[in-house]
Design a protein around this motif. Sequence first.
Motif, PDB file in Angstrom:
ATOM      1  N   GLU A  36      94.163  54.981  57.230  1.00  0.00           N
ATOM      2  CA  GLU A  36      94.221  54.115  58.413  1.00  0.00           C
ATOM      3  C   GLU A  36      95.647  53.591  58.621  1.00  0.00           C
ATOM      4  OE1 GLU A  36      91.448  53.076  60.238  1.00  0.00           O
ATOM      5  OE2 GLU A  36      92.587  51.680  61.522  1.00  0.00           O
ATOM      6  N   GLY A  37      96.236  53.101  57.530  1.00  0.00           N
ATOM      7  CA  GLY A  37      97.596  52.550  57.597  1.00  0.00           C
ATOM      8  C   GLY A  37      98.613  53.602  58.017  1.00  0.00           C
ATOM      9  N   ILE A  38      98.424  54.814  57.513  1.00  0.00           N
ATOM     10  CA  ILE A  38      99.341  55.900  57.875  1.00  0.00           C
ATOM     11  C   ILE A  38      99.184  56.245  59.363  1.00  0.00           C
ATOM     12  CG2 ILE A  38      99.815  58.371  57.539  1.00  0.00           C
ATOM     13  CD1 ILE A  38      99.187  57.938  54.563  1.00  0.00           C
ATOM     14  N   GLN A  54      98.257  54.319  61.692  1.00  0.00           N
ATOM     15  CA  GLN A  54      98.844  53.254  62.508  1.00  0.00           C
ATOM     16  C   GLN A  54     100.359  53.170  62.357  1.00  0.00           C
ATOM     17  OE1 GLN A  54      96.718  49.675  61.549  1.00  0.00           O
ATOM     18  NE2 GLN A  54      94.818  50.401  62.514  1.00  0.00           N
ATOM     19  N   GLY A  55     100.896  54.064  61.559  1.00  0.00           N
ATOM     20  CA  GLY A  55     102.354  54.109  61.419  1.00  0.00           C
ATOM     21  C   GLY A  55     102.926  52.983  60.579  1.00  0.00           C
ATOM     22  N   ARG A  56     102.087  52.405  59.704  1.00  0.00           N
ATOM     23  CA  ARG A  56     102.597  51.323  58.858  1.00  0.00           C
ATOM     24  C   ARG A  56     103.662  51.845  57.887  1.00  0.00           C
ATOM     25  NH1 ARG A  56      97.404  49.066  57.455  1.00  0.00           N
ATOM     26  NH2 ARG A  56      97.058  48.387  59.587  1.00  0.00           N
ATOM     27  N   VAL A  57     103.502  53.066  57.458  1.00  0.00           N
ATOM     28  CA  VAL A  57     104.580  53.733  56.710  1.00  0.00           C
ATOM     29  C   VAL A  57     104.734  55.148  57.255  1.00  0.00           C
ATOM     30  CG1 VAL A  57     104.284  52.522  54.497  1.00  0.00           C
ATOM     31  CG2 VAL A  57     102.996  54.599  54.952  1.00  0.00           C
ATOM     32  N   THR A  58     105.945  55.644  57.222  1.00  0.00           N
ATOM     33  CA  THR A  58     106.132  57.061  57.529  1.00  0.00           C
ATOM     34  C   THR A  58     106.545  57.732  56.233  1.00  0.00           C
ATOM     35  OG1 THR A  58     108.056  56.125  58.631  1.00  0.00           O
ATOM     36  CG2 THR A  58     106.615  57.558  59.948  1.00  0.00           C
ATOM     37  N   ARG A 109     100.244  50.472  48.421  1.00  0.00           N
ATOM     38  CA  ARG A 109      99.924  49.130  48.929  1.00  0.00           C
ATOM     39  C   ARG A 109     100.641  48.825  50.243  1.00  0.00           C
ATOM     40  NH1 ARG A 109     101.188  46.457  43.231  1.00  0.00           N
ATOM     41  NH2 ARG A 109     102.889  47.924  43.622  1.00  0.00           N
ATOM     42  N   ALA A 110     101.784  49.510  50.439  1.00  0.00           N
ATOM     43  CA  ALA A 110     102.535  49.298  51.685  1.00  0.00           C
ATOM     44  C   ALA A 110     101.744  49.774  52.902  1.00  0.00           C
ATOM     45  CB  ALA A 110     103.881  50.022  51.607  1.00  0.00           C
ATOM     46  N   CYS A 111     100.744  50.639  52.681  1.00  0.00           N
ATOM     47  CA  CYS A 111      99.944  51.171  53.785  1.00  0.00           C
ATOM     48  C   CYS A 111      98.804  50.239  54.154  1.00  0.00           C
ATOM     49  CB  CYS A 111      99.363  52.532  53.417  1.00  0.00           C
ATOM     50  SG  CYS A 111     100.588  53.720  52.875  1.00  0.00           S
ATOM     51  N   SER A 150      96.991  46.749  55.258  1.00  0.00           N
ATOM     52  CA  SER A 150      97.424  45.649  56.138  1.00  0.00           C
ATOM     53  C   SER A 150      97.466  44.331  55.376  1.00  0.00           C
ATOM     54  CB  SER A 150      96.478  45.536  57.327  1.00  0.00           C
ATOM     55  OG  SER A 150      95.151  45.500  56.878  1.00  0.00           O
TER      56      SER A 150
END
Lengths: 471, 115
Positions: free
Chosen positions: A381-383, A385-389, A467-469, A471
């Motif tokens: 999900e985080g990926i 949403q572009g939370r990390v590339t 964890r960076a991915c 929210s």
Amino acid sequence: MNFSPVYQPFELSAEQLREAALHFASNPLYLDNEEWENDDNPYRRQLRPQVLQHLDFTKKLSRSEILNYESLAAQRLLTTIYESDLMFLPQSGFGEKYEDFKRFYSSTNRALGEMIRPALERHSFGFLDDEVEVTGKWTRASLEAFLRDLENEQPQPSLAETAIEKSSDPARAARMWLIQFIPDFMSEASPMIRNVMGHYGPVQSDWFKVIIDEYGYGVHDTKHSTLFENTLSSVGLRTDLHHYWQYYLSSSMLLSNYFHYLGKNHELLFRYLGALYYTETTLVDFCRRAANLLTSVFGEEADVTYFTEHVHIDTHHGRMALEKLILPIVDACGEAVIPEIVRGFEEFKVLAQVNDEDFAAQIEWMDGGPTNKALHEPVWEGIQQGRVTAPIADLIEPRGELSNTHCHNGDELCHIVSGTMKFVAGFNSHQILEAGQGTVIRKNRLHGAIIESEECVYQIHSVGDYRACLS
Amino acid sequence: MLVLTFAVSGAGNCVEVGGAPFVYARTTLGSFVLPARCSHRGGPLHLARVEPGRARLICPWHEQATSVKRLARTGIPAVRRGEVVTAVFADATPDNWSTGHLPLSPDLDGTSVSV
Ligand code: FES
Ligand SMILES: [Fe+2]
């Protein structure tokens, strides 16, 4: 007669080293296996040559990098190189393995191994230069006080032992644990034997007595490796050498290779003695706890004679190492060798600590299979949403394709696009991943995979820290 | 003989043996167990700086110099493993010691040692 040659120490450039490592590991013996386990063939060891060209063995790894993939690759190489000095035969005869036998012990295999060994040793053991530092004026008396002080230490259960006790599957964890000892215990005392060749006085003969004990006084049923084989069999594990090669952690090999490293490089003789004293002295209590632990996990059918035997014999060996080997060698060679003895003693402690932490983390990783699988959803999900590339690798593999075990230097997310993957996190530990599912792969954790559908399309996102991915 | 294990830095980085405090110093020129009190008038040797270009510690009180090489080669036998150090004090008895903390100068606290 004007010729005065200039002596140059042997050293390979980065490029030469990369080529030589690949050259060595390209031997058919060392290619990927199509099975998880080797089958009664002590010469087959998976070295993953296809990855070697991306690794730089010229740098020393630091303490914080010592569980990275480079280390696993280097330890697999070193185990293979050191063990070509030892004799292994298959349990059930040669057949076609005779060719493998000849390949393994061939001059070409051995020469290629020797070329890369010094660089691999520097790469893997070099961090000890920073971790351990000896200073001041050591005397025979201060050395003896220092070494005897170990007897005052209150032995604590290791992280590994606690991890097994608290594991959601203690039997699986304990089997994984026993597997880790195979490189060491199956050829127990072989690194030590490297030190008793030659001719150097009474210490040589006293050291030989330690070896005679390890070898069960020449009675095969009492040889320590035989006792250990009985332990393995009693809990349903195979005893053919390196059957479980793919399940060795890099730190387990680091630990057993340390003694080969010291024994192979004779200029490190005194370090060997320091490390020997530490293991012989602490092994007594370790073996007592190990026997209890295995009995509590497997019940009475676990054959723990290997461990109870060491409780009796090693009390004696610790004292012998000090009184018959170390102090006499100081008397013979002078106090200048003491810092090396102290260094070996402390270096072994560092490596034991590294191994202990690594194993406990691996059990947590194996037990955490369902959790890591469940983490796929929020991380994916985080990926999205572009939370990390993160760098992405797209892979398509056919049924039966086996990714031989390895580890990564950061967290990764495995995402299945189509098909089915069996994701393996250690001995007897796996998750089935279907399309749309996946798993977080934790940094430095040993794992592998096999495709269980006609085809599997999947992605690996190298997220670094998962964890960076979130929210 | 007294074998003591103590911290390289932070809390517990000082052992007092028979009334004399010691710390472990890490310099670019080597590491050693350092008597924290200067032999001249008891100045704080743990706050000494290394004399630029010379292998000597300079006491902050009256600038008496101590050779770093001498401390490393003939000093108290010790070994550092990671963040702990074990030292052997020859003339000490097991009942006469304690640990505490002393700050170290930037030349002695290992920050100048490149790893
Ligand atoms: S107290 Fe150190 S120089 Fe005087
Ligand atoms: Fe992987």
